[in-house]
Scaffold this active site. Structure first.
Site, short mmCIF file in Angstrom:
data_model
loop_
_atom_site.label_atom_id
_atom_site.label_comp_id
_atom_site.label_asym_id
_atom_site.label_seq_id
_atom_site.Cartn_x
_atom_site.Cartn_y
_atom_site.Cartn_z
N GLU A 85 -83.51 9.27 -17.41
CA GLU A 85 -83.88 8.42 -18.45
C GLU A 85 -84.20 6.95 -17.95
OE1 GLU A 85 -80.95 8.71 -21.56
OE2 GLU A 85 -81.78 10.30 -22.52
N GLU A 116 -67.55 23.21 -8.48
CA GLU A 116 -66.60 22.06 -8.89
C GLU A 116 -65.22 22.17 -8.10
OE1 GLU A 116 -64.00 22.01 -12.59
OE2 GLU A 116 -65.82 22.79 -13.11
#
Length: 303
Positions: A85, A116
């Site tokens: 953004e 992960e």
């Protein structure tokens, strides 16, 4: 692993919602909302550390460095979202703020099991983007113990980069590794272990402040207007016009005329209108004042 999870605040059972499966829908959503109210207060307690991180990020940007987020699952997705953004909002390059998620781009939409837990994978991902000591690494992990993030922070520390931890557990592993620790403790989740909820909200709030604060200190905001917006679609074209009108008080038609002349450069358009200078003069003053409209306008009054 079980012992570690048992000790995590984010994994504890919330006694305030232990009958959430038996109440009415209105009571259920009220419980969720009541817990969400605690998030902003938890973030507030971390403001000194957040401010320290913002100043560090700005220093890196001014030297040509980047802000890199790393995380897994929800935490990784939040980093990717915040990074994505920044270019349309503040007109920066897509390289300046980046989000890396364990498991790569596919993990944004579908969980990549096991990624992960790989202690070496993040360092490899950082080497792939040529991460250097001039960059800032923000490791995001609600639990504060995600191996992928730990590996990334250790690698960044090893090459002399600034590291920041964003977690929702006090005294977590990543908090001890990172040079700056931001740890809003939001307490047990509404649904036990669902850290995409309060923890995710807290992390999103922190990331919002990190990038917004950094962009403000880089001169990309005039008063409270985002004047480096990149007008890349119809909505943003209209927003550009509204920003110029709001900042200068001219008519919409005049704002559009100046914007067209400047290829919809909002900052330059505002500077020209407010100062009365030519395009070349206004651009030069903005450059001298590192893009800060307020400073540039002050220098006009001193001439």
């Amino acid at each position: 692993m079980r012992t570690n999870l048992d000790n995590l605040v984010t994994e504890k059972v919330n006694q305030s919602t232990n009958n959430i499966d038996k109440v009415s829908t209105l009571e259920m959503v009220a419980m969720i909302n009541e817990e969400d109210k605690k998030v902003a207060f938890a973030v507030e307690k971390e403001l000194p550390q957040i401010a320290k991180a913002v100043d560090t990020i700005v220093q890196a940007f001014e030297k040509g460095g980047r802000l890199i987020y790393v995380g897994a699952g929800t935490s990784g997705r939040l980093g990717v979202l915040d990074a994505a953004e920044c270019p349309p909002t503040y007109g920066v390059s897509y390289e300046m703020v980046q989000g890396i998620i364990a498991g790569g781009k596919e993990a944004i939409f579908k969980a990549q099991e096991g990624a992960e837990d790989n202690l070496e994978l993040c360092a490899e991902d950082l080497r792939n983007i040529k991460f250097t000591c001039n960059d800032v690494l923000v490791g995001i992990a609600a639990s504060g113990r995600t191996p992928y993030v730990i590996g990334g922070l250790n690698y960044a520390n090893s090459i002399g980069a600034t590291t920041v931890a964003v977690t929702c557990n006090p005294d977590s592993e990543i908090s001890k590794i990172a040079k700056i620790s931001i740890a809003p403790v939001v307490g047990p989740e509404v649904v036990s272990g669902s850290t995409r909820m309060k923890s995710g909200t807290a992390q999103k709030m922190v990331l919002n402040i990190l990038t917004t604060g950094s962009m403000i200190k880089l001169g990309k905001v005039y008063h409270n207007l985002m004047v480096d917006v990149k007008a890349s679609n119809e909505k943003l074209l209209e927003r550009a016009k509204r920003l110029v009108v709001e900042a200068t008080g001219v008519s919409r038609e005049e704002a559009e005329k100046v914007l067209v002349e400047n290829e919809y450069d909002v900052k330059l358009s505002i500077m020209m209108i407010k100062s009365g200078l030519s395009k070349e003069e206004a651009s030069e003053l903005l450059s001298i004042n590192k893009g800060f409209i307020s400073r540039a306008l002050e220098s006009v009054t001193q001439i």
